[in-house]
Write an enzyme that holds these catalytic residues in place. Structure first.
Site, PDB file in Angstrom:
ATOM      1  N   TYR A 142       0.856  -1.146   0.010  1.00 17.12           N
ATOM      2  CA  TYR A 142       0.000   0.129   0.011  1.00 17.12           C
ATOM      3  C   TYR A 142       0.929   1.267   0.132  1.00 17.12           C
ATOM      4  O   TYR A 142       0.707   2.234  -0.705  1.00 17.12           O
ATOM      5  CB  TYR A 142      -1.015  -0.150   1.213  1.00 17.12           C
ATOM      6  CG  TYR A 142      -1.760   1.104   1.621  1.00 17.12           C
ATOM      7  CD1 TYR A 142      -1.440   2.174   2.646  1.00 17.12           C
ATOM      8  CD2 TYR A 142      -3.162   1.097   1.031  1.00 17.12           C
ATOM      9  CE1 TYR A 142      -2.171   3.155   2.611  1.00 17.12           C
ATOM     10  CE2 TYR A 142      -3.835   2.369   1.425  1.00 17.12           C
ATOM     11  CZ  TYR A 142      -3.575   3.316   2.163  1.00 17.12           C
ATOM     12  OH  TYR A 142      -4.405   4.247   2.497  1.00 17.12           O
ATOM     13  N   PRO A 169      -3.444  12.246   4.833  1.00 16.53           N
ATOM     14  CA  PRO A 169      -4.350  12.217   6.045  1.00 16.53           C
ATOM     15  C   PRO A 169      -3.755  11.192   7.098  1.00 16.53           C
ATOM     16  O   PRO A 169      -2.946  10.249   6.534  1.00 16.53           O
ATOM     17  CB  PRO A 169      -5.698  11.633   5.565  1.00 16.53           C
ATOM     18  CG  PRO A 169      -5.678  11.668   4.107  1.00 16.53           C
ATOM     19  CD  PRO A 169      -4.261  11.673   3.684  1.00 16.53           C
ATOM     20  N   VAL A 172      -8.125   7.718  10.001  1.00 15.78           N
ATOM     21  CA  VAL A 172      -9.442   8.391   9.986  1.00 15.78           C
ATOM     22  C   VAL A 172     -10.520   7.332  10.510  1.00 15.78           C
ATOM     23  O   VAL A 172     -10.332   6.053  10.444  1.00 15.78           O
ATOM     24  CB  VAL A 172     -10.144   8.603   8.385  1.00 15.78           C
ATOM     25  CG1 VAL A 172     -11.179   9.498   8.449  1.00 15.78           C
ATOM     26  CG2 VAL A 172      -8.690   9.229   7.695  1.00 15.78           C
ATOM     27  N   ARG A 216      -1.005   6.604  17.959  1.00 12.00           N
ATOM     28  CA  ARG A 216      -1.589   7.059  16.723  1.00 12.00           C
ATOM     29  C   ARG A 216      -2.228   8.416  16.752  1.00 12.00           C
ATOM     30  O   ARG A 216      -2.517   8.951  17.936  1.00 12.00           O
ATOM     31  CB  ARG A 216      -2.687   6.303  16.275  1.00 12.00           C
ATOM     32  CG  ARG A 216      -2.255   4.586  15.758  1.00 12.00           C
ATOM     33  CD  ARG A 216      -1.551   4.638  14.485  1.00 12.00           C
ATOM     34  NE  ARG A 216      -1.251   3.420  14.189  1.00 12.00           N
ATOM     35  CZ  ARG A 216      -0.054   2.689  14.379  1.00 12.00           C
ATOM     36  NH1 ARG A 216       0.875   3.433  15.209  1.00 12.00           N
ATOM     37  NH2 ARG A 216       0.344   1.444  14.126  1.00 12.00           N
TER      38      ARG A 216
HETATM   39  P1  NAP Z   1     -12.997   3.213   2.225  1.00  9.52           P
HETATM   40  O1  NAP Z   1     -14.004   3.519   3.240  1.00  9.52           O
HETATM   41  O2  NAP Z   1     -12.569   1.933   1.975  1.00  9.52           O
HETATM   42  O3  NAP Z   1     -13.471   3.608   0.806  1.00  9.52           O
HETATM   43  C1  NAP Z   1     -12.817   3.467  -0.116  1.00  9.52           C
HETATM   44  C2  NAP Z   1     -13.838   3.503  -1.632  1.00  9.52           C
HETATM   45  O4  NAP Z   1     -13.015   3.138  -2.972  1.00  9.52           O
HETATM   46  C3  NAP Z   1     -14.685   2.435  -1.433  1.00  9.52           C
HETATM   47  O5  NAP Z   1     -16.208   2.902  -1.151  1.00  9.52           O
HETATM   48  C4  NAP Z   1     -15.109   1.726  -2.822  1.00  9.52           C
HETATM   49  O6  NAP Z   1     -16.238   1.726  -3.328  1.00  9.52           O
HETATM   50  C5  NAP Z   1     -13.970   2.385  -3.550  1.00  9.52           C
HETATM   51  N1  NAP Z   1     -12.948   1.483  -4.666  1.00  9.52           N
HETATM   52  C6  NAP Z   1     -12.358   0.677  -4.382  1.00  9.52           C
HETATM   53  N2  NAP Z   1     -11.949   0.177  -5.266  1.00  9.52           N
HETATM   54  C7  NAP Z   1     -12.657   0.719  -6.178  1.00  9.52           C
HETATM   55  C8  NAP Z   1     -12.628   0.447  -7.687  1.00  9.52           C
HETATM   56  N3  NAP Z   1     -11.809  -0.479  -8.350  1.00  9.52           N
HETATM   57  N4  NAP Z   1     -13.470   1.238  -8.365  1.00  9.52           N
HETATM   58  C9  NAP Z   1     -14.120   2.356  -8.012  1.00  9.52           C
HETATM   59  N5  NAP Z   1     -14.190   2.305  -6.643  1.00  9.52           N
HETATM   60  C10 NAP Z   1     -13.283   1.675  -5.823  1.00  9.52           C
HETATM   61  O7  NAP Z   1     -11.694   4.102   2.361  1.00  9.52           O
HETATM   62  P2  NAP Z   1     -11.540   5.419   3.325  1.00  9.52           P
HETATM   63  O8  NAP Z   1     -11.284   5.153   4.398  1.00  9.52           O
HETATM   64  O9  NAP Z   1     -12.662   6.255   3.053  1.00  9.52           O
HETATM   65  O10 NAP Z   1     -10.358   5.968   2.315  1.00  9.52           O
HETATM   66  C11 NAP Z   1     -10.425   7.006   1.406  1.00  9.52           C
HETATM   67  C12 NAP Z   1      -8.972   7.492   1.067  1.00  9.52           C
HETATM   68  O11 NAP Z   1      -8.349   8.036   1.997  1.00  9.52           O
HETATM   69  C13 NAP Z   1      -8.186   6.100   0.218  1.00  9.52           C
HETATM   70  O12 NAP Z   1      -7.396   6.674  -0.700  1.00  9.52           O
HETATM   71  C14 NAP Z   1      -7.317   6.077   1.459  1.00  9.52           C
HETATM   72  O13 NAP Z   1      -6.147   5.088   0.971  1.00  9.52           O
HETATM   73  C15 NAP Z   1      -7.190   7.237   2.106  1.00  9.52           C
HETATM   74  N6  NAP Z   1      -6.652   7.019   3.605  1.00  9.52           N
HETATM   75  C16 NAP Z   1      -7.656   6.615   4.685  1.00  9.52           C
HETATM   76  C17 NAP Z   1      -7.296   6.437   5.787  1.00  9.52           C
HETATM   77  C18 NAP Z   1      -8.032   5.720   6.884  1.00  9.52           C
HETATM   78  O14 NAP Z   1      -7.775   5.721   8.158  1.00  9.52           O
HETATM   79  N7  NAP Z   1      -9.172   5.190   6.544  1.00  9.52           N
HETATM   80  C19 NAP Z   1      -5.907   6.948   6.298  1.00  9.52           C
HETATM   81  C20 NAP Z   1      -5.259   7.748   5.492  1.00  9.52           C
HETATM   82  C21 NAP Z   1      -5.627   7.738   3.991  1.00  9.52           C
HETATM   83  P3  NAP Z   1     -17.212   0.637  -3.143  1.00  9.52           P
HETATM   84  O15 NAP Z   1     -17.267   0.452  -1.864  1.00  9.52           O
HETATM   85  O16 NAP Z   1     -18.295   0.979  -4.122  1.00  9.52           O
HETATM   86  O17 NAP Z   1     -16.535  -0.721  -3.720  1.00  9.52           O
HETATM   87  O1  GFB Z   2      -6.256   0.799  12.098  1.00  6.39           O
HETATM   88  P1  GFB Z   2      -4.993  -0.072  12.306  1.00  6.39           P
HETATM   89  O2  GFB Z   2      -5.197  -1.364  11.706  1.00  6.39           O
HETATM   90  O3  GFB Z   2      -3.744   0.643  11.443  1.00  6.39           O
HETATM   91  O4  GFB Z   2      -4.429  -0.003  13.850  1.00  6.39           O
HETATM   92  P2  GFB Z   2      -2.256   1.101  11.543  1.00  6.39           P
HETATM   93  C1  GFB Z   2      -3.480  -1.244  14.134  1.00  6.39           C
HETATM   94  C2  GFB Z   2      -3.097  -1.014  15.577  1.00  6.39           C
HETATM   95  O5  GFB Z   2      -4.506  -1.370  16.452  1.00  6.39           O
HETATM   96  C3  GFB Z   2      -1.932  -2.008  15.830  1.00  6.39           C
HETATM   97  C4  GFB Z   2      -4.103  -2.495  17.171  1.00  6.39           C
HETATM   98  O6  GFB Z   2      -1.388  -1.806  16.990  1.00  6.39           O
HETATM   99  C5  GFB Z   2      -3.021  -3.432  16.373  1.00  6.39           C
HETATM  100  O7  GFB Z   2      -2.508  -4.144  17.158  1.00  6.39           O
HETATM  101  N1  GFB Z   2      -5.167  -3.414  17.079  1.00  6.39           N
HETATM  102  C6  GFB Z   2      -5.972  -3.812  18.120  1.00  6.39           C
HETATM  103  C7  GFB Z   2      -6.145  -3.584  16.049  1.00  6.39           C
HETATM  104  N2  GFB Z   2      -6.977  -4.653  17.795  1.00  6.39           N
HETATM  105  C8  GFB Z   2      -7.233  -4.435  16.395  1.00  6.39           C
HETATM  106  C9  GFB Z   2      -8.147  -4.704  15.677  1.00  6.39           C
HETATM  107  O8  GFB Z   2      -9.435  -5.423  15.702  1.00  6.39           O
HETATM  108  N3  GFB Z   2      -8.132  -4.291  14.404  1.00  6.39           N
HETATM  109  C10 GFB Z   2      -7.125  -3.627  13.881  1.00  6.39           C
HETATM  110  N4  GFB Z   2      -6.758  -3.287  12.589  1.00  6.39           N
HETATM  111  N5  GFB Z   2      -6.059  -3.324  14.689  1.00  6.39           N
HETATM  112  C11 GFB Z   2      -2.789   1.307   8.897  1.00  6.39           C
HETATM  113  C12 GFB Z   2      -2.410   0.799   7.573  1.00  6.39           C
HETATM  114  O9  GFB Z   2      -1.749   1.017   9.870  1.00  6.39           O
HETATM  115  O10 GFB Z   2      -3.035   2.657   9.050  1.00  6.39           O
HETATM  116  C13 GFB Z   2      -3.102   1.288   6.362  1.00  6.39           C
HETATM  117  O11 GFB Z   2      -1.705  -0.403   7.729  1.00  6.39           O
HETATM  118  C14 GFB Z   2      -3.749   2.512   6.624  1.00  6.39           C
HETATM  119  O12 GFB Z   2      -2.159   1.152   5.191  1.00  6.39           O
HETATM  120  C15 GFB Z   2      -3.929   2.990   8.018  1.00  6.39           C
HETATM  121  O13 GFB Z   2      -2.703   3.442   6.130  1.00  6.39           O
HETATM  122  C16 GFB Z   2      -4.272   4.448   8.154  1.00  6.39           C
HETATM  123  O14 GFB Z   2      -2.426   2.549  11.829  1.00  6.39           O
HETATM  124  O15 GFB Z   2      -1.514   0.307  12.232  1.00  6.39           O
END
Ligand code: NAP
Ligand code: GFB
Length: 323
Positions: A142, A169, A172, A216
């Site tokens: 990723y 970001p 989130v 975090r």
């Molecule tokens: P999300 O809830 O998983 O939403 C991502 C969306 O992308 C899904 O709703 C999905 O639509 C769409 N998608 C995936 N594959 C696709 C494809 N082939 N064609 C069209 N649409 C597609 O993710 P999010 O958390 O909102 O993240 C939004 C952006 O923020 C991403 O670029 C992510 O990398 C970035 N970001 C997220 C976090 C976080 O903590 N969540 C942190 C940093 C950056 P469908 O459901 O319709 O498949």
């Molecule tokens: O949100 P998370 O999966 O993402 O958090 P990262 C992982 C941390 O939460 C680790 C603890 O320290 C895990 O040990 N944890 C505890 C859990 N229970 C759980 C659980 O049930 N689910 C998950 N997921 N974690 C991500 C990246 O890293 O950050 C992605 O891998 C993305 O690529 C996202 O960019 C924003 O912050 O560790």
């Protein structure tokens, strides 16, 4: 205030961040006359496929694109599928930027993440250190795919005079997240697990994975959405910008889980931590100084308030939410 006529295509419009942007535009008064915001999902077109991407752009003829679509997952989903996270996101990002260029889109705002920076680095991390070393092993796929967005942006901007920029970001959370028990991020995953545990502790004897020690910075999706809308409209620097709460807002996973327990009214002391499970990155502290210099009056929703709102949303929408 009237703005230039613009049509903003939001890819990933049905996801956590996309739905937050939609909420801000439609419910929180962020809408501006002369603007049309289109929130598309994979049903409107598979961005993994070049012709589907072309068809989507031909249909809506966007002047601006907020590119959120991605294969997204938490730590454990990334550890299990680094190749998929690399290839799928590389394909989506190349298609979207290629078609935006082909169709002369004025501006594209894409998304990186605070987890893609070098793992061995001095803190706080700022926007300049993106390529200064390898990312954490747990999500190298990723991370490299996201870093290539920044490389593609530079290529299109320098070779074709484009205005392709990215935001960075931090983690989130909020309503409309992916609350899946296993491939989600920590906050939605724990909200779901604790909710089930509260219903039936015998049936759901889960443990919190890892030690709880990692740190975090969590940003509420509605706050991030407001910042992204501002970037689409009024950020004209070509370099990426971190969108995060400040360094002082950094908390441990343990404290985040405690807050979820408050939000769901469940006794934290009932939970155990399974230290046999990976912790992932210990910390990835970013600086939001560049953002705060430009928007010194922007205020972030307090974590406890936003977590409570997210827990309440989950309980109310349990039957229909993504889980
Ligand atoms: P999300 O809830 O998983 O939403 C991502 C969306 O992308 C899904 O709703 C999905 O639509 C769409 N998608 C995936 N594959 C696709 C494809 N082939 N064609 C069209 N649409 C597609 O993710 P999010 O958390 O909102 O993240 C939004 C952006 O923020 C991403 O670029 C992510 O990398 C970035 N970001 C997220 C976090 C976080 O903590 N969540 C942190 C940093 C950056 P469908 O459901 O319709 O498949
Ligand atoms: O949100 P998370 O999966 O993402 O958090 P990262 C992982 C941390 O939460 C680790 C603890 O320290 C895990 O040990 N944890 C505890 C859990 N229970 C759980 C659980 O049930 N689910 C998950 N997921 N974690 C991500 C990246 O890293 O950050 C992605 O891998 C993305 O690529 C996202 O960019 C924003 O912050 O560790």
């Amino acid at each position: 205030m009237a703005s230039e006529n613009r049509t903003v295509l939001v890819t990933g419009g049905g996801g956590l961040v996309g739905k937050a942007v939609k909420h801000c535009i439609e419910q929180l008064g962020e809408h501006r006359e002369g603007e049309t915001w289109i929130f598309c999902t994979s049903k409107d077109g598979d961005l993994n496929d070049l012709e589907s991407t072309r068809a989507l752009f031909a249909k809506y003829k966007p002047t601006h694109v907020l590119h959120l679509a991605a294969l997204v997952g938490g730590l454990y989903a990334n550890m299990a599928r680094n190749l998929d996270f690399f290839r799928v996101n590389m394909q989506i990002n190349d298609n979207v930027l290629r078609v935006a260029h082909e169709t002369d889109v004025n501006k594209v705002v894409s998304c990186l993440s605070s987890c893609i920076f070098p793992d061995d680095i001095t803190y706080p991390i700022d926007e300049t250190s993106l390529h200064m070393g390898p990312p954490h092993d747990s999500n190298f796929g990723y991370s490299y795919a996201k870093r290539m967005v920044e490389v593609l942006n530079r290529g299109y901007n320098e070779q074709h005079g484009r205005q392709f920029v990215s935001v960075i970001p931090t983690n989130v959370y909020g309503p409309n997240d992916n609350f899946h028990l296993h491939n989600s991020h920590v906050i939605p995953g724990l909200i779901h697990k604790i909710y089930l545990r509260k219903q039936d502790p015998e049936k759901y004897p889960f443990k919190v994975m890892g030690s709880g020690k990692p740190l975090r910075q969590f940003i509420f999706s509605h706050d991030l959405a407001k910042l992204m809308i501002w970037v689409v409209r009024d950020y004209f620097d070509k370099d990426p910008i971190i969108l995060s709460v400040g360094e002082k807002a950094e908390i441990s996973i343990r404290d985040a889980v405690k807050q979820i327990c408050v939000g769901l009214d469940y006794p934290f002391e009932e939970l155990e931590f399974d230290t046999s499970k990976a912790d992932g990155q210990y910390k990835k502290t970013v600086s939001n100084e560049k953002l705060m210099k430009i928007l010194p009056d922007f205020t972030f929703t307090p974590f406890d308030k936003a977590i409570k709102e997210t827990c309440e949303w989950f309980v109310t929408n349990y039957d229909t939410c993504r889980k």
